[in-house]
Design a protein around this motif. Structure first.
Motif, short mmCIF file in Angstrom:
data_model
loop_
_atom_site.label_atom_id
_atom_site.label_comp_id
_atom_site.label_asym_id
_atom_site.label_seq_id
_atom_site.Cartn_x
_atom_site.Cartn_y
_atom_site.Cartn_z
N ASN A 7 -7.79 2.26 -0.31
CA ASN A 7 -7.73 3.68 0.00
C ASN A 7 -8.89 4.50 -0.53
O ASN A 7 -9.15 5.59 -0.02
CB ASN A 7 -6.43 4.27 -0.57
CG ASN A 7 -5.21 3.57 -0.03
OD1 ASN A 7 -5.12 3.29 1.16
ND2 ASN A 7 -4.28 3.25 -0.90
N VAL A 36 -12.36 4.21 3.10
CA VAL A 36 -11.11 3.53 3.36
C VAL A 36 -11.53 2.23 4.03
O VAL A 36 -12.25 2.26 5.04
CB VAL A 36 -10.17 4.35 4.27
CG1 VAL A 36 -8.91 3.56 4.59
CG2 VAL A 36 -9.83 5.69 3.63
N VAL A 42 1.50 -3.32 5.07
CA VAL A 42 0.09 -3.36 4.68
C VAL A 42 0.02 -3.41 3.15
O VAL A 42 0.69 -2.63 2.47
CB VAL A 42 -0.69 -2.15 5.23
CG1 VAL A 42 -2.13 -2.15 4.73
CG2 VAL A 42 -0.64 -2.14 6.75
N TYR A 94 -10.43 -1.82 5.40
CA TYR A 94 -9.28 -2.57 5.91
C TYR A 94 -9.67 -3.97 6.33
O TYR A 94 -10.75 -4.20 6.87
CB TYR A 94 -8.66 -1.84 7.11
CG TYR A 94 -7.40 -2.51 7.60
CD1 TYR A 94 -6.21 -2.42 6.89
CD2 TYR A 94 -7.41 -3.25 8.79
CE1 TYR A 94 -5.07 -3.05 7.34
CE2 TYR A 94 -6.26 -3.87 9.24
CZ TYR A 94 -5.08 -3.77 8.50
OH TYR A 94 -3.94 -4.41 8.93
N HIS A 95 -8.77 -4.90 6.06
CA HIS A 95 -8.91 -6.30 6.49
C HIS A 95 -7.58 -6.69 7.13
O HIS A 95 -6.56 -6.76 6.46
CB HIS A 95 -9.18 -7.18 5.27
CG HIS A 95 -9.48 -8.61 5.58
ND1 HIS A 95 -8.71 -9.40 6.41
CD2 HIS A 95 -10.48 -9.41 5.13
CE1 HIS A 95 -9.23 -10.61 6.48
NE2 HIS A 95 -10.30 -10.65 5.70
N GLY A 96 -7.59 -6.90 8.44
CA GLY A 96 -6.39 -7.33 9.13
C GLY A 96 -6.25 -8.85 9.07
O GLY A 96 -7.24 -9.56 8.94
N VAL A 141 -13.22 1.77 7.67
CA VAL A 141 -12.57 2.40 8.82
C VAL A 141 -12.68 3.92 8.77
O VAL A 141 -12.33 4.60 9.73
CB VAL A 141 -11.10 1.95 8.97
CG1 VAL A 141 -11.04 0.46 9.28
CG2 VAL A 141 -10.27 2.28 7.74
N GLN A 157 -5.45 -2.88 2.77
CA GLN A 157 -6.18 -1.61 2.86
C GLN A 157 -6.57 -1.14 1.47
O GLN A 157 -5.76 -1.16 0.55
CB GLN A 157 -5.29 -0.56 3.52
CG GLN A 157 -5.91 0.82 3.57
CD GLN A 157 -4.99 1.81 4.27
OE1 GLN A 157 -4.32 1.47 5.24
NE2 GLN A 157 -4.96 3.04 3.78
N THR A 170 -2.33 -3.65 -0.61
CA THR A 170 -3.51 -3.08 -1.24
C THR A 170 -3.79 -3.86 -2.51
O THR A 170 -2.95 -4.64 -2.96
CB THR A 170 -3.34 -1.57 -1.54
OG1 THR A 170 -4.62 -1.02 -1.89
CG2 THR A 170 -2.33 -1.32 -2.64
N ASN A 180 0.82 -1.21 0.00
CA ASN A 180 0.00 0.00 0.00
C ASN A 180 0.86 1.27 0.00
O ASN A 180 0.64 2.16 -0.79
CB ASN A 180 -0.95 0.01 1.20
CG ASN A 180 -1.97 1.12 1.11
OD1 ASN A 180 -2.55 1.36 0.07
ND2 ASN A 180 -2.17 1.82 2.21
N GLY A 189 -2.11 -6.98 6.74
CA GLY A 189 -3.49 -6.72 6.35
C GLY A 189 -3.54 -6.13 4.96
O GLY A 189 -2.51 -5.96 4.29
N PHE A 248 -13.61 -7.23 5.15
CA PHE A 248 -13.17 -5.83 5.23
C PHE A 248 -14.16 -5.02 6.05
O PHE A 248 -15.35 -5.31 6.07
CB PHE A 248 -13.08 -5.23 3.82
CG PHE A 248 -11.89 -5.68 3.04
CD1 PHE A 248 -10.73 -4.93 3.01
CD2 PHE A 248 -11.93 -6.87 2.32
CE1 PHE A 248 -9.63 -5.35 2.28
CE2 PHE A 248 -10.85 -7.31 1.59
CZ PHE A 248 -9.68 -6.55 1.57
#
Length: 161
Positions: free
Chosen positions: A116, A156, A77, A158-160, A137, A114, A79, A69, A112, A134
């Motif tokens: 954007n 935005v 992280v 996110y998946h951790g 956030v 992300q 993407t 990302n 994770g 996801f």
């Protein structure tokens, strides 16, 4: 359907998908007037990133790109971005590409993934991303100029791991 690494010969089928998605200007923040020559280095990732295609009977149905990302302190992280041809939508191609990207990121040791800039009006994509784990956030209000809806938010997500 097979998902495999992008090969140079695939561009003749990938470019029409990219062109049509970008020109619609309703999901991606790319310049709708971009040419094939401008799009190629944006879409085709250099290692350690990866660009893939979803293929069925020799026909490219969709494509994805994935990578880091942000460099430096954010390099842990990943993407990804996904585009599916109009005739293949609703057949699970985007979901399969997203699962592939998530697996790729895990295998490469990312913490994770992300996204954007997911247009909040892109309900099919948001639903797929949520279904795959996801979370939104944050949303930047009015950050995307949709051609018919006007200014809509950009999520935005996110998946951790």
């Amino acid at each position: 359907m097979q998902i495999r690494e992008f090969a140079e010969d695939d561009w003749s089928q990938v470019w029409p998908i990219v062109r049509d998605v970008v020109r619609a200007a309703d999901t991606f923040t790319y310049d709708p007037t971009m040419t094939a020559e401008q799009a190629y280095p944006i879409w085709v990732e250099k290692p350690p990133g990866l660009t893939v295609v979803a293929v069925e009977d020799g026909r490219v149905l969709g494509t994805a790109k994935m990578g880091t990302n942000r460099p430096g302190p954010g390099a842990h992280v990943s993407t990804a971005s996904f585009m599916v041809g109009a005739e293949a939508r609703g057949r699970g191609v985007g979901t399969a590409l997203c699962r592939f990207a998530l697996d790729w990121a895990r295998e490469h040791g990312y913490a994770g993934m992300q996204f954007n800039a997911v247009a909040e009006s892109n309900h099919p994509a948001v639903a797929v991303y949520r279904r795959l784990g996801f979370q939104v956030v944050g949303t930047v209000p009015g950050a995307f100029a949709h051609p018919t809806l006007g200014r809509v938010g950009l999520h935005v997500m996110y998946h951790g791991f």
